[in-house]
Each structure stands twice: as C-alpha cells, then as structure tokens.
Design a protein around this motif. Structure first.
Motif, PDB file in Angstrom:
ATOM      1  N   SER A 417       0.803  -1.292   0.442  1.00 48.35           N
ATOM      2  CA  SER A 417      -0.079  -0.378   0.122  1.00 48.35           C
ATOM      3  C   SER A 417       0.787   0.897  -0.212  1.00 48.35           C
ATOM      4  O   SER A 417       2.086   1.596  -0.134  1.00 48.35           O
ATOM      5  CB  SER A 417      -0.914  -0.017   0.762  1.00 48.35           C
ATOM      6  N   PRO A 419       0.650   5.329   1.069  1.00 51.02           N
ATOM      7  CA  PRO A 419       0.476   6.282   1.718  1.00 51.02           C
ATOM      8  C   PRO A 419      -0.973   6.888   0.900  1.00 51.02           C
ATOM      9  O   PRO A 419      -1.298   7.494   0.133  1.00 51.02           O
ATOM     10  CB  PRO A 419       0.941   7.236   1.909  1.00 51.02           C
ATOM     11  N   ASN A 420      -1.854   7.506   2.297  1.00 55.03           N
ATOM     12  CA  ASN A 420      -3.391   8.069   1.859  1.00 55.03           C
ATOM     13  C   ASN A 420      -3.577   7.417   0.920  1.00 55.03           C
ATOM     14  O   ASN A 420      -4.688   7.279  -0.075  1.00 55.03           O
ATOM     15  CB  ASN A 420      -3.086   9.350   1.524  1.00 55.03           C
ATOM     16  N   ASN A 421      -3.412   5.730   0.615  1.00 55.59           N
ATOM     17  CA  ASN A 421      -4.420   4.789   0.347  1.00 55.59           C
ATOM     18  C   ASN A 421      -4.381   5.123  -0.850  1.00 55.59           C
ATOM     19  O   ASN A 421      -4.754   4.983  -1.687  1.00 55.59           O
ATOM     20  CB  ASN A 421      -5.627   4.814   0.628  1.00 55.59           C
ATOM     21  N   ALA A 422      -3.185   5.331  -1.689  1.00 55.07           N
ATOM     22  CA  ALA A 422      -2.834   6.337  -3.004  1.00 55.07           C
ATOM     23  C   ALA A 422      -3.248   4.776  -3.598  1.00 55.07           C
ATOM     24  O   ALA A 422      -2.945   3.524  -3.626  1.00 55.07           O
ATOM     25  CB  ALA A 422      -1.980   6.478  -3.567  1.00 55.07           C
TER      26      ALA A 422
END
Length: 685
Positions: A417, A419-422
């Motif tokens: 994954s 950051p920030n669910n990109a």
C-alpha cells in the motif's frame, strides 16, 4: 600377317656375265608362289616378304606356318633352271592387328577410363591360335601426342578383354586427347598394331548449398568449377531428387553459377547431382550433394505477444505438430549481449484434448530475470530429418524488464500500500522517495527478531523501488508464537497426590452413605408418624415457651457478595396422599458461594421475623413474601442444659425431621455449627 625370308646363293659361284642370275623363285609346299627374289651383283643374299592374304583358311595357314623352297633360278643368258627340291620350314607371319572397331574407349573427367571390346573378338583370335605353337599376345600403351604416358605388359586376348576399367587420374590431364595403341605379337615375331583415341573432360566441380536456416522451402545450389576449367558457357547436366534431369548451358563467372529452388518441402531430404559436359559431350566426374530442408521459421515476435514484469516475460508461441520451438534469452551487460544464452527453453505443441488443430498458441513464461535489465529473445523452430536435428533461422526481440512490479510483492503473501491509500500501479521505476508499506495477512507477523531473540510482533514493514528491484524486505510472514505450556512435574502423579485422591474418594463415599442413611431415617425412623415426625418422648415436648420472634440477623459475606439460596426438599408425597396432614417441611440453607475466609465462628440459626406469612420462609436480604415454606416454630428450654439426645436412639429423628433452619456456610469443608439464640445446644451438619 607377314613373314620375311631370304635367298642366299653360294659365294663361290661363277658370277661372270655369262652366268649372271636374274632371280630366284620361292614357292611353298602347295606350290604357291611366295616371292620372286631379284638378285643383283655384288651380293650373295637377298630378302623377301610375304603377306598372307585374308582368303578362306588364312587363319590355318597363319598358325600352321609355311614351308618354302627355291624352285627355279633364271640366268640372264642361259635361261631358267629348276633347282633340286630343298625345303625350309618355320616361316610364320605375325598375328594380325585388332580391327579399328575392336575396342571403344570412354572417359569420365580425367580419371575413369572404360574399354568396351567388340563382341566375339576373343573367338576371332582363337581361330589363328595354336597353343604352344602359335600364341598371339597383345601389348597396350597410352600416348599424349608422341609421348608415352603408360605401357602395359602383353596379355592374351582373354586377359586383355577381362580388364575394362582403369583409373588413370594420376596420368591424365583434363580436356586433352590421348592415343591408345594395342600391338599383337607371337613368339615368332611381331604382329599388327591398332590404335584409338579418347578425350578427357573437365575436372569435377564442387557443390555448396545455402544456409538451411534461411528458409524451409527455398534453397540455392552453387556449382564451382575446378581450377583447370575456364569460365564461360558450359553445358551442365543436373538433377534434384523428385524433380528429374535437366541439361542447360550455364554462364560461369568467377568459376561459379547458382541454381535456385523455391518450392521445396519443409523437413525433407534432397539429393543434387551435377555433371559438366564438353562440346563433345565428354562428362566430368559426377558430383553429388545432399541437404535437408529445415522447419518453418516462427512468426515474428510482436510487442502484443509479450507480457513483461520486473522478473519475467511471457511470450505467445504458435506451435505445430512435430516441431520443437526453442527460446534463447540473452542478457545485455551494458556493452553487448552475451554470447551464451542465460536461459534455453523448449516449447512443443500440447497434446490435443478434443478436436485436433494444426497450430496451438502456447503462452510460455520465462522467469528469474533481473529487474531493470535489457534482454534479447531469439525464437527458432527445430525438427528432425533422418535423425538429424535441423533449426530454422531465429526471430528476435529486445526488451527491458521493469524495475519493480506490484505483483512481485503480492506473490510473497504481503499486501502493499501507499500513503493516503493511493492507488497502486502495475509497474514502477526506481524512486527511493516513494515508500511502500507491506502488511502481513491476518494472524501473521513479520519474521523479525528483537534484541532479546524473540519476535518484534510487527505486522508491517516498508520497502522502496531501486534500480536493482524492490529493496530487501522480510518474507514470508510467520504465525504469532504460542505461549509455552507450564512445565509438567515428573512423568506422573506423586505418591502424595495419589494418596490424596484415594482419601478424597473414600470421604466422598462415606458422605454419600451418611446422606443415604439420613434420608432413610427421616422417612421411616423408629416411632415416627406417617409424615415422618417422632412419636417418642422428648424433653422438648415439655418446652412450652415460645421463642420470641426476632428479626433475622444476616451476616454479610466477607467480600460483600450476596448469599445464595438453596432450597432442599426432603420429601414430596404424592398428591392427595396427605390432604389432612401438614405439608412436609423443607430445609433452606443459605450458602456464601464467594466466601474466602473460613475462620468465622459457627453460624447462628435464626428464626424468621414474627408476623411473617406462616407458609413462607423469608430470605436473608428481602422481606417480601415468596411463597416459600414457613419455617416451623422452634421451642427451647433456656434453663435446660445440653439437649437430651438420648431420644435419638435407634436412629430416631428428634428434631431435624420437622425443622427448617437458616445456615450461613463458609468455604471451609468443616463441621458447621448452628447456634440457636438462647440455647446452648449445637448441632453439627
């Protein structure tokens, strides 16, 4: 067929003009004129020659020889006189020469020479042969112009005709004319001589074939002349198996000419034969060469046929029956592709499961490649012809693997994954500023040790994409460790533990027996009434004093927990059996289930409050009616000493059969004392 003779006159003859001799007549035994020998002055001997005419029977005359005699002498002035008979034998003519058509000579190139003798030649010679007396033999020699090239020992006609092939490759030159002479003779003298000629051809050419990998249906055949053969137009006779003979004049330049074929069959063997001809159609040595057509070249590799990742590439291959497809992978070292493949893979057509198809597309995955690296694929097809493996010309394709691939992370059983669910891309270029979090599956942790040697219990870790691929991370995840069970003492129970178990079992049996006995006493003890009350005398029968009603005093449990109510029914008679009898009494025992301190004094037996419903027994905490059985009144004589327990003889139940008592119990498994206010009697339950 000729023989020679001579006539010799006496040297002391009178040779004056009156007796001069003109000639001498020589005849054979058949009086056939052989020769009229002319004489001349100054000589005493004169030669003559006779040729046997080929008239009927000449063979017999030849082999028999001639007997001669000088028949007459003719003088110039005196006339002719007949000489007395004086015969001379042993005149033999030489054997005749072989006829010009007795033998035909042919040659191939400048090497192989073949003699073909006329049929019946040996029989013709046999006619004038007399074994041991007249035996003709034949000598042969080869000449180039006036130069003798080779001579052969004289042979009989049978031996001569028995050898027809000669290898004169070391003697002859190409494109020359040679003479062969055969001379006959007998022991008595030489015979005739025949001669014939032959021409040599070109030296043998050489053959070469174009690369078999170029095409499975086309092939070029190149004919190269020998050094002795000049360029120009040369008649060529050639054959390709299954296609028949052809004779054409070909133009040779730089001593080469090429014959091309474009309609050949893949995986088929062919034989090519060629002969060069002179203007007189003298052939060269025959030259033969063989070749086999290879398999069909694979289709060109298209970009859409490849699936590239960071560590693998998948390629689609059209496969056919009987063909092996070879994939070679070459790695680029930054300067050039390596000479040897780093991977060499075979692909074949899979077996048909249902309907057979001529071609099947196979998707082949090539793994274990390096990330961010340039590679070249070469795809070729291979087949067998006569047990020999043939390969087509390869098709090639160059590509570069990606630096990083998301699926590579997932294949190690972690969930990547950003950051920030990109959103995750399929491929990534090197960038150490982009950090990926890798999460282990549920109930699994990172296999990372802490300073004490245990696991850190982390469930995530991070990685980044580098030029060499994903930065090293720990995988696979592992299960959380399970706490070790408490150590077990010894291999079994100790002696004390076994003794304790035995004692406990015995105590349980003893208590069970006591309880059974008590139940039996309550129901049918000696002197008891129908409802179980005692009919025997008891000092308490005289006790008329009622115990004043008191409020029950409840002792709270040591830890503040409430007392639990346990209702024990001693007996429940059948319905309507005792309509006129008081209901059977019940014992209510309050037990402190959570009590921890067993050191309290004996529990006090308390009467319920006066004025409560006589049919109910009030709990220790609530004064509400609960349709419980009313505790019977207890009468005590405070002036009496210990209760008379003599009335309990023979198992009679004096007071327990008709009383209900409240008893607060502790945890200790000891005798419980019930103290009734105003009384000194104690009963152990």
């Amino acid at each position: 067929m000729k023989f020679k003779g001579s006539v010799t006159l006496p040297s002391d003859r009178d040779d004056t003009d009156d007796f001069a001799i003109e000639n001498v007549v020589v005849k054979d035994g058949a009086d056939t004129l052989i020769s009229t020998v002319a004489t001349s002055s100054g000589k005493n001997s004169w030669d003559f020659e006779y040729e046997i005419p080929k008239t009927t029977g000449w063979e017999d005359k030849l082999k028999a020889g001639y007997t001669l005699t000088a028949k007459t002498i003719k003088y110039a002035k005196k006339g002719e006189i007949t000489l007395p008979a004086a015969t001379v034998t042993g005149f033999y003519a030489g054997p005749p020469a072989l006829d010009s058509d007795a033998v035909t000579i042919s040659v191939v190139g400048k090497k192989d020479v073949t003699f073909k003798f006329k049929a019946g030649l040996d029989a013709a010679v046999a006619k004038y042969t007399e074994a041991g007396k007249y035996d003709p033999v034949f000598a042969m020699k080869v000449l180039l112009g006036a130069k003798d090239i080779k001579s052969f020992t004289a042979k009989t006609i049978t031996a001569l005709m028995g050898e027809t092939k000669y290898d004169w490759g070391a003697l002859l030159e190409p494109l020359k004319e040679y003479t062969v002479k055969i001379t006959s003779s007998v022991a008595q003298g030489a015979g005739g001589e025949m001669s014939t000629t032959f021409k040599t051809g070109n030296e043998a050419p050489t053959l070469s074939f174009s690369d078999a990998t170029v095409s499975s249906t086309a092939r070029d055949v190149t004919i190269t002349l020998a050094a002795s053969t000049a360029d120009g137009d040369i008649k060529v006779k050639y054959t390709l198996s299954t296609k028949g003979d052809k004779t054409e004049t070909k133009k040779f330049t730089d001593k080469k000419t090429t014959i091309s074929y474009t309609d050949l069959t893949p995986l088929t063997a062919y034989t090519f034969t060629v002969v060069l001809l002179t203007s007189d159609d003298v052939p060269s040595q025959t030259v033969t060469g063989s070749f086999s057509q290879g398999p069909t070249k694979p289709k060109a590799i298209e970009t859409t046929a490849l699936t590239i990742t960071d560590k693998s590439v998948s390629i689609k291959v059209d496969t056919a029956d009987g063909i092996t497809y070879r994939i070679k992978v070459y790695e680029h070292d930054g300067t050039k592709f390596g000479d040897a493949p780093v991977q060499n893979i075979e692909v074949t057509k899979p077996a048909a499961k249902r309907r057979k198809r001529s071609t099947v597309v196979v998707d082949k995955k090539i793994e274990n490649l390096k990330p961010n690296t340039k590679y070249k694929i070469e795809l070729s097809s291979e087949g067998l012809v006569g047990g020999v493996k043939l390969a087509s010309n390869p098709v090639s394709y160059e590509f570069t693997t990606y630096a990083c691939d998301s699926q590579t992370l997932r294949d190690t059983n972690v969930t990547p994954s950003l950051p920030n669910n990109a959103a995750l891309a399929v491929h990534y270029n090197p960038d150490e500023n982009v950090v990926f979090t890798l999460t282990c599956p549920k109930d699994l942790i990172v296999n990372e040790k802490d300073g004490a040697g245990g696991l850190t219990m982390k469930t995530t870790q991070t990685t980044v994409c580098t030029t060499a691929g994903w930065k090293t991370y720990i995988h696979p995840c592992v299960a959380k460790p399970v706490p070790a069970p408490a150590p077990v003492k010894g291999d079994g129970l100790t002696g004390g533990e076994i003794a304790g178990i035995v004692v406990g079992v015995l105590l349980f049996i003893l208590i069970l027996v006591i309880l059974v006995c008590c139940c039996c006493c309550r129901r049918g003890g000696g002197g008891g009434t129908e409802n179980g009350t005692s009919q025997k005398y008891s000092p308490r029968d005289n006790e008329k004093q009622e115990v004043p009603a008191e409020e029950p005093v409840e002792e709270p449990a040591a830890d503040g927990t409430e007392l639990k109510e346990v209702v024990v029914t001693t007996e429940s008679p059948p319905e309507n059996e005792y309509d006129n009898v008081d209901p059977p009494p019940q014992d209510v025992v309050y037990v402190n289930m959570n009590a921890e301190d067993s050191g309290t004094d004996g529990k006090k037996l308390e009467t319920p409050e006066s004025g409560t419903d006589s049919n109910k027994l009030e709990t220790s905490e609530s004064g509400t009616d609960s349709n419980k059985l009313e505790a019977p009144e207890l009468e005590f004589d405070n002036n009496l000493g210990e209760p008379d327990i003599g009335a309990k003889e023979n198992g009679d139940n004096v007071s327990m059969g008709s009383q209900t008592q409240k008893v607060e119990l502790g945890d200790e498994e000891e005798a419980v004392e019930a103290a009734v206010p105003g009384a000194t009697a104690e009963e152990k339950v």
